[in-house]
Design a protein around this motif. Structure first.
Motif, PDB file in Angstrom:
ATOM      1  N   VAL A  30       0.865  -1.182   0.000  1.00  0.00           N
ATOM      2  CA  VAL A  30       0.000   0.000   0.000  1.00  0.00           C
ATOM      3  C   VAL A  30       0.901   1.230   0.000  1.00  0.00           C
ATOM      4  O   VAL A  30       1.708   1.417   0.913  1.00  0.00           O
ATOM      5  CB  VAL A  30      -0.914   0.013   1.247  1.00  0.00           C
ATOM      6  CG1 VAL A  30      -1.805   1.240   1.223  1.00  0.00           C
ATOM      7  CG2 VAL A  30      -1.735  -1.258   1.291  1.00  0.00           C
ATOM      8  N   ALA A  32       1.092   4.704   0.773  1.00  0.00           N
ATOM      9  CA  ALA A  32       0.355   5.751   1.477  1.00  0.00           C
ATOM     10  C   ALA A  32       0.856   7.123   1.042  1.00  0.00           C
ATOM     11  O   ALA A  32       0.077   8.072   0.897  1.00  0.00           O
ATOM     12  CB  ALA A  32       0.501   5.584   2.980  1.00  0.00           C
ATOM     13  N   ALA A  51      -9.011  13.355   0.225  1.00  0.00           N
ATOM     14  CA  ALA A  51      -9.993  12.282   0.379  1.00  0.00           C
ATOM     15  C   ALA A  51      -9.501  11.278   1.416  1.00  0.00           C
ATOM     16  O   ALA A  51      -8.316  11.262   1.763  1.00  0.00           O
ATOM     17  CB  ALA A  51     -10.197  11.588  -0.963  1.00  0.00           C
ATOM     18  N   SER A  52     -10.406  10.477   1.872  1.00  0.00           N
ATOM     19  CA  SER A  52     -10.033   9.425   2.807  1.00  0.00           C
ATOM     20  C   SER A  52      -9.009   8.500   2.148  1.00  0.00           C
ATOM     21  O   SER A  52      -9.169   8.122   0.996  1.00  0.00           O
ATOM     22  CB  SER A  52     -11.286   8.644   3.194  1.00  0.00           C
ATOM     23  OG  SER A  52     -10.937   7.634   4.089  1.00  0.00           O
ATOM     24  N   GLY A  53      -7.974   8.190   2.866  1.00  0.00           N
ATOM     25  CA  GLY A  53      -6.956   7.286   2.335  1.00  0.00           C
ATOM     26  C   GLY A  53      -5.908   7.983   1.490  1.00  0.00           C
ATOM     27  O   GLY A  53      -5.036   7.326   0.925  1.00  0.00           O
ATOM     28  N   SER A  54      -5.949   9.301   1.444  1.00  0.00           N
ATOM     29  CA  SER A  54      -4.997  10.009   0.580  1.00  0.00           C
ATOM     30  C   SER A  54      -3.629  10.164   1.228  1.00  0.00           C
ATOM     31  O   SER A  54      -2.683  10.599   0.588  1.00  0.00           O
ATOM     32  CB  SER A  54      -5.571  11.373   0.199  1.00  0.00           C
ATOM     33  OG  SER A  54      -5.871  12.118   1.362  1.00  0.00           O
ATOM     34  N   GLY A  55      -3.517   9.858   2.495  1.00  0.00           N
ATOM     35  CA  GLY A  55      -2.201   9.868   3.138  1.00  0.00           C
ATOM     36  C   GLY A  55      -2.002  10.998   4.126  1.00  0.00           C
ATOM     37  O   GLY A  55      -0.881  11.223   4.600  1.00  0.00           O
ATOM     38  N   LYS A  56      -3.063  11.684   4.507  1.00  0.00           N
ATOM     39  CA  LYS A  56      -2.941  12.838   5.403  1.00  0.00           C
ATOM     40  C   LYS A  56      -2.367  12.436   6.770  1.00  0.00           C
ATOM     41  O   LYS A  56      -1.398  13.021   7.247  1.00  0.00           O
ATOM     42  CB  LYS A  56      -4.328  13.486   5.608  1.00  0.00           C
ATOM     43  CG  LYS A  56      -5.038  13.882   4.328  1.00  0.00           C
ATOM     44  CD  LYS A  56      -6.373  14.526   4.591  1.00  0.00           C
ATOM     45  CE  LYS A  56      -7.393  13.607   5.275  1.00  0.00           C
ATOM     46  NZ  LYS A  56      -7.883  12.523   4.396  1.00  0.00           N
ATOM     47  N   SER A  57      -3.009  11.449   7.368  1.00  0.00           N
ATOM     48  CA  SER A  57      -2.558  11.026   8.708  1.00  0.00           C
ATOM     49  C   SER A  57      -1.131  10.521   8.651  1.00  0.00           C
ATOM     50  O   SER A  57      -0.315  10.798   9.537  1.00  0.00           O
ATOM     51  CB  SER A  57      -3.464   9.921   9.253  1.00  0.00           C
ATOM     52  OG  SER A  57      -4.762  10.408   9.438  1.00  0.00           O
ATOM     53  N   GLU A 174      -7.846  15.609  12.283  1.00  0.00           N
ATOM     54  CA  GLU A 174      -9.312  15.686  12.304  1.00  0.00           C
ATOM     55  C   GLU A 174      -9.857  16.022  13.685  1.00  0.00           C
ATOM     56  O   GLU A 174     -10.619  15.244  14.254  1.00  0.00           O
ATOM     57  CB  GLU A 174      -9.917  14.376  11.817  1.00  0.00           C
ATOM     58  CG  GLU A 174      -9.543  14.078  10.379  1.00  0.00           C
ATOM     59  CD  GLU A 174     -10.344  12.920   9.817  1.00  0.00           C
ATOM     60  OE1 GLU A 174     -11.566  12.916  10.000  1.00  0.00           O
ATOM     61  OE2 GLU A 174      -9.733  12.028   9.210  1.00  0.00           O
ATOM     62  N   HIS A 207     -11.479  16.937   6.592  1.00  0.00           N
ATOM     63  CA  HIS A 207     -12.189  16.588   5.363  1.00  0.00           C
ATOM     64  C   HIS A 207     -13.003  17.781   4.888  1.00  0.00           C
ATOM     65  O   HIS A 207     -13.574  17.760   3.809  1.00  0.00           O
ATOM     66  CB  HIS A 207     -13.171  15.435   5.634  1.00  0.00           C
ATOM     67  CG  HIS A 207     -12.505  14.107   5.716  1.00  0.00           C
ATOM     68  ND1 HIS A 207     -11.924  13.513   4.635  1.00  0.00           N
ATOM     69  CD2 HIS A 207     -12.325  13.261   6.761  1.00  0.00           C
ATOM     70  CE1 HIS A 207     -11.415  12.352   4.992  1.00  0.00           C
ATOM     71  NE2 HIS A 207     -11.636  12.181   6.294  1.00  0.00           N
TER      72      HIS A 207
ATOM     73  N   GLU B 391       0.437   3.530  14.864  1.00  0.00           N
ATOM     74  CA  GLU B 391      -0.610   2.550  14.611  1.00  0.00           C
ATOM     75  C   GLU B 391      -1.647   2.535  15.721  1.00  0.00           C
ATOM     76  O   GLU B 391      -2.831   2.394  15.487  1.00  0.00           O
ATOM     77  CB  GLU B 391       0.012   1.158  14.507  1.00  0.00           C
ATOM     78  CG  GLU B 391       0.083   0.640  13.096  1.00  0.00           C
ATOM     79  CD  GLU B 391       0.892  -0.619  13.049  1.00  0.00           C
ATOM     80  OE1 GLU B 391       0.456  -1.613  13.655  1.00  0.00           O
ATOM     81  OE2 GLU B 391       1.990  -0.598  12.443  1.00  0.00           O
ATOM     82  N   ARG B 394      -4.758   4.976  16.075  1.00  0.00           N
ATOM     83  CA  ARG B 394      -6.055   4.735  15.464  1.00  0.00           C
ATOM     84  C   ARG B 394      -6.719   3.570  16.189  1.00  0.00           C
ATOM     85  O   ARG B 394      -6.050   2.672  16.685  1.00  0.00           O
ATOM     86  CB  ARG B 394      -5.900   4.450  13.978  1.00  0.00           C
ATOM     87  CG  ARG B 394      -5.036   3.250  13.677  1.00  0.00           C
ATOM     88  CD  ARG B 394      -4.941   2.965  12.199  1.00  0.00           C
ATOM     89  NE  ARG B 394      -3.911   3.766  11.543  1.00  0.00           N
ATOM     90  CZ  ARG B 394      -4.068   4.298  10.343  1.00  0.00           C
ATOM     91  NH1 ARG B 394      -5.181   4.153   9.694  1.00  0.00           N
ATOM     92  NH2 ARG B 394      -3.087   4.988   9.804  1.00  0.00           N
TER      93      ARG B 394
END
Ligand SMILES: Nc1ncnc2c1ncn2[C@@H]1O[C@H](COP(=O)(O)OP(=O)(O)OP(=O)(O)O)[C@@H](O)[C@H]1O
Ligand SMILES: [Mg+2]
Lengths: 243, 787
Positions: A30, A32, A51-57, A174, A207, B391, B394
């Motif tokens: 994956v 990220a 978007a969700s999953g775009s790698g922000k976190s 967030e 978001h 990890e 979350r």
């Protein structure tokens, strides 16, 4: 696009070059982050959108020294985070970083004030825990346990905890994700206030494009890339945002 | 106080039920350990001091009659530091109001006063005045059993004549710390007493002027005991020596040594069991907390708490519990130890038996407990330390459940949804489930172990004194009795059946091992004194060869077909080589048997008897006894029932005390494990349960999910626990095996039932406690806070 050119003349706090993060999930890789380069400047309020999953976190965690990239380099001022070992990263977080998490992550067995003091105890030049709670308007609730506070109040305690150590950088993932509009605005106000009054370099993931109006700059992430950086000519105050 | 420490205290408070249960389990182990170690050291210190201060001898021997002129030669034996000759005689005592016989052992005291060795400690009254005739000093237990005080008169039948003696003092001796009559396995305060008496009195009564029949020796440091024993035997052989022996074969000393080695065994077993269980309980409790606090840990780390600080935080939690258990356990151990000393005071007579706290043992307990705690929680704590904060920040992905093999086997319609949840919970964490079952099984096992000692004792008594030996009275003669004496005894009015036996002192050797034993010659097919094998089948006495009891066979390492060497220590003192023809089962003592006729042959003697076994009309027992007592030549008369009764009163009482401790501890383990398991299931699932409640499931249905699991654990644990208990009992029988007795590995059905019931009760109690919490589950707050 090179971010450092846009804000020429300001001191760069974070300097990231070509960072990638790959998670190995069994057979599947994956990606990220796929080669992100950016600079964050002193006193700046940056919003990360995507978007969700775009790698922000993932990006925020790397900047905060919670995680390290698979490749690329990250500097915090003169300090190369990507060359640091675990204990140096711990020290870096201890001295410089304030985190606000989406799910608050308070210690349920400690009161609001004790949650804040838990962090000020190990900080080098903290503010008074009560002052920090005052900043988020929770001084009257200082002796309540997390379970006795609403979600927004818990999030504000989390912010007080993050700012009480007088961090050099404030990283929020967030912070309003779980909150209603009104409470979200209160929380953002508190963050904005810290940024303005203390000059803390602040990065907020969201978001919600509306929140981006509060920022000096908005960084758009898409599928592990920086898709664009916008500089706001006028910064909105939190209470002027419309959701 | 650091805020992290405050968190620790609050977490502990949250965990108080579980923590208390674990503290109790640790305390049980520590208490047993501290108790046995302190008792061991107290007893050893007291014993050593008494032996030293009252000059307990190292080597003992007796002869028939040796002249005083021999003394200088004995004194010259290399390695002898001090030597004393004396007269020792067992006589029957005529105690007013007592129908059963009592044996008095008369021991001479030099006419100048105190002995040189095995000195007497005067508890009350005074020592015999030099040359005052008719004065005696009596051993304390015997005096206490009969209420004798200085000034009382007693009458003994000495050499056929009744003689009156005046008690002037009550005393103790290092030689008789515990008073056991030779030939019996158990102390009997009422029927065996020691009397110290002026030598002149004994010389006169037994016509032994200028002679002695007992020698005690104190060895010089650094000399080999064996050499001294051999010299003594050589010099005393012509005078009817029955062989010298050292402290290892001295009865009182051996009982003490056995007791000490049993305390040692207990000090090893108890911590192994209890701390193992505690480590397991800590493991499930701590791993649960750490999973639960995943996100808290991540936050701490994100804010710069180091791995070390996080690890120390959780280890501190563990240490608070383990140190708490150690402190509580030590205190309980001191209390139990003091009680134990009280119990010992009844058996073992010392000038002063005080309970001493042995601090190194206490320190060892703390170390062991901490080690067990760290071992139990190491992996969990390490997982907290190495938890990657990015990890953990979350929320954890929902656990992956699958339909298990169980559900594939059992059709859906047979399983209510609640039961399906139970089965899935179990099969998702099979290791945890297995450990819980083992934990509860340990409670069953400890219960089995606690009760097993009584089962074993009962079986031993039943086997030895009901199945094997069926006589009512045992008579021994001072000198081998002729056929006419035997005839008279056998025809006393009331004697229904009788059997004679011949016993002779020997030393038996096999390879390099040897033991001093009495060999008993029996009739070919004895019906009163029977020999049995391990399956309780009668063993006939063969015409040739020697029969060893199981303990002797073990001690010598000789089995059927082996040739042993028998040195007879009486009469013409022949040395024989004999084949072992059978092994017979006995749980007490080391004995050997052979055909009585064969024994007469090798001794070159006619048909004589050392004693007889009598079956007596129950109504005539007192009369028969009285007649026997008056008869000259009768050395001792033992009534089996009286002996068994007094045994049951003393020994069984003490086993009961120990047993109640163990039952208490087992209950602690049972409740600790069951309650912990239930509590953890509750905390792991309280969101699910609250959600179910919100969706309209009743309290009952929700409890089923929780309690179903515990019930399944208990049902599986009971048979497993019985098996483990059997194993532990086997280990214990091996550990407590001494030269004095073997403990049979017998577990009664009642023991298994009792063990199972205690665990079932513990399960029900824990279930009720947990169910109460389900009822009080605050739905809103459970659903609001994330854990
Ligand atoms: N520990 C991990 N293991 C495997 N893949 C991961 C892991 N953490 C993140 N990812 C993947 O990396 C990608 C980026 O994740 P990231 O959490 O940075 O997204 P995000 O932009 O914060 O999304 P969201 O807005 O939903 O929080 C996602 O595809 C995610 O599935
Ligand atoms: Mg995210």
């Amino acid at each position: 696009m090179n971010a450092s050119k846009v804000q020429a003349g300001k001191t760069s706090v974070f300097h990231a070059v070509d960072i990638a993060k790959i998670y190995q999930m069994g057979e599947v890789e994956v990606h990220a982050l796929r080669g992100v380069s950016l600079d964050l400047y002193e006193g700046e309020f940056v919003v990360l959108l995507g978007a969700s999953g775009s790698g922000k976190s993932t990006l925020l965690n790397i900047l905060g020294g919670l995680d390290s990239p698979t490749s690329g380099t990250v500097h915090y001022r003169d300090h190369e985070l990507t060359a640091s070992d675990a204990s140096q990263l711990t020290q870096y977080r201890r001295d410089n970083v304030g985190f606000v998490f989406q799910f608050y992550n308070l210690i349920p067995s400690l009161t609001a004030r004790e949650n804040v003091e838990l962090i000020t105890e190990i900080a080098t030049s903290p503010m008074d825990a009560m002052d920090a709670l005052d900043l988020v308007g929770l001084k009257p609730r200082a002796d309540h346990f997390p379970a006795q506070l609403s979600g927004g109040e818990q999030q504000r305690v989390a912010i007080a905890r993050a700012i009480a150590k007088n961090p050099n950088v404030l990283l929020c993932d967030e912070p309003t994700g779980a909150l209603d509009v009104q409470t979200g605005i209160v929380v953002l106000q508190a963050i904005g206030q810290i940024n303005r009054q203390l000059g803390t370099t602040t990065a907020v993931i969201t978001h919600n494009a509306e929140i981006a109006k509060m920022a000096d700059r908005v960084i758009l992430l898409s599928d592990g890339h920086i898709a664009g950086i916008e500089t706001n000519s006028t910064k909105f105050a939190a209470q002027d945002l419309r959701w | 106080m650091r805020k992290l420490d405050r968190k620790l205290l609050r977490d502990l408070y949250q965990l108080r039920g579980q923590a208390a249960a674990i503290v109790l389990v640790i305390a049980a182990g520590v208490a047993t350990f501290v108790m046995s170690m302190c008792a061991y050291h107290s007893l050893t210190a007291t014993k050593d001091a008494f032996y030293r201060d009252y000059r307990f001898a190292d080597v003992f021997t007796s002869t028939h009659r040796a002249p005083d002129a021999l003394l200088p030669r004995l004194r010259d034996i290399e390695g002898v530091a001090a030597i004393e000759t004396r007269l020792v005689y067992d006589v029957l005592l005529d105690v007013v109001g007592m129908s059963e016989p009592a044996t008095a052992r008369l021991i001479s005291v030099p006419d100048r006063g105190q002995s040189e060795l095995n000195q007497v400690y005067i508890r009350r009254g005074r020592m015999i005045e030099p040359l005052h005739t008719g004065e005696v000093v009596v051993s304390e237990v015997f005096a206490a059993a009969h209420g004798f005080v200085p000034g009382d008169q007693v009458r003994a039948i000495i050499n056929g004549k009744t003689q009156s003696m005046k008690i002037v003092g009550i005393a103790l001796s290092p030689e008789y710390v515990i008073q056991v009559q030779p030939g019996s396995v158990l102390p009997d305060d009422k029927r065996f007493g020691i009397f110290w008496i002026g030598r002149r009195d004994l010389e006169a009564a037994f016509d032994m002027t200028g002679a002695f029949n007992s020698v005690t020796v104190r060895l010089a440091l650094g000399h080999e005991t064996v050499r001294v024993i051999d010299e003594l035997d050589r010099l005393l052989k012509p005078y009817g020596s029955v062989g010298a022996y050292d402290r290892d074969e001295q009865l009182s000393h051996r009982y003490l040594s056995d007791e000490l080695s049993q305390l040692r065994g207990m000090a090893v077993m108890a911590p192994a069991i209890f701390l193992g269980v505690a480590a397991f309980l800590l493991n499930i409790a701590v791993s649960r907390i750490i999973t639960q606090q995943r996100e808290q840990i991540a936050a701490l780390k994100a804010f710069g708490y180091s791995d070390f600080e996080v690890g120390a935080h959780y280890l501190n939690l563990v240490f608070v519990i383990s140190v708490g258990g150690s402190i509580a356990g030590s205190l309980i151990g001191f209390w139990m130890g003091a009680n134990m000393m009280g119990m010992y005071e009844e058996f073992y007579k010392f000038p002063a038996l005080t309970f001493l706290i042995h601090w190194p043992a206490v320190a060892a307990a703390f170390l062991m407990t901490s080690a067990a705690a760290v071992v139990g929680t190491f992996l969990s704590v390490r997982s907290a330390v190495t938890l990657p904060p990015a990890e953990a920040i979350r929320p954890e992905a929902p656990p992956s459940y699958r339909a298990s093999w169980f559900e594939r086997v059992v059709p859906k319609r047979f399983l209510a949804p609640e039961m399906r949840m139970v089965v899935r919970n179990l099969t998702r964490r099979p290791v945890r489930a297995a450990l819980s079952v083992v934990g509860i099984a340990m409670a069953v096992a400890v219960m089995v172990l606690g009760n097993f000692s009584l089962d074993a004792m009962n079986y031993m008594m039943e086997f030895q004194f009901r199945l094997a030996q069926r006589q009512d009275l045992t008579v021994t003669f001072v000198e081998p009795a002729t056929e006419s004496v035997m005839y008279e005894v056998q025809n006393l009015d009331g004697v229904l059946e009788s059997e004679t036996m011949r016993s002779v002192a020997t030393r038996i050797r096999f390879q390099n091992r040897s033991r001093r034993i009495g060999i008993m010659g029996l009739l070919p097919d004895p019906q009163l004194y029977r020999l049995l094998d391990a399956d309780e089948r009668e063993v006939r006495v063969p015409e040739f060869g020697i029969m060893l009891n199981s303990k002797l066979s073990e001690v010598l390492g000789a089995s059927i077909g082996d040739e042993v060497i028998v040195e007879v220590l009486e009469g013409k003192r022949p040395t024989l080589t004999m084949e072992v023809s059978a092994i017979v089962e006995e749980y007490a003592g080391i004995n050997a048997y052979m055909n009585k006729r064969l024994l007469h042959e090798v001794l070159l003697e006619s048909n004589v008897a050392s004693g007889a076994f009598l079956k007596v009309d129950p109504n005539r027992i007192d009369a028969v006894f009285a007649e026997l007592e008056e008869r000259p030549g009768v050395g001792s008369v033992t009534i089996k029932d009286a002996m068994m009764q007094s045994f049951e009163q003393t020994v069984a009482e003490n086993i009961l005390v120990m047993r109640s401790f163990i039952v208490m501890f087992a209950a602690v383990i049972a409740i600790g494990v069951v309650y912990n398991t239930a509590k953890i299931s509750l905390s792991e699932r309280q969101r699910d349960l609250a959600t179910m409640r919100v969706m309209g499931f009743t309290n009952r249905e929700v409890s089923t999910v929780l309690l179903g699991e515990i019930i399944i654990f208990t049902v599986l644990a009971i048979p497993l626990g019985c098996v483990i208990g059997y194993g532990l009992a086997a280990v214990m029988t091996a550990g407590l095996d001494t030269d004095n007795y073997r403990i049979p590995l017998v577990i009664s059905r009642n023991t298994l039932l009792l063990a199972s019931s205690v665990v079932v009760v513990a399960t029900i109690l824990s279930a009720l406690l947990v169910q109460r919490r389900v009822k009080r589950l605050d739905l809103i707050s459970v659903l609001k806070t994330r854990d």
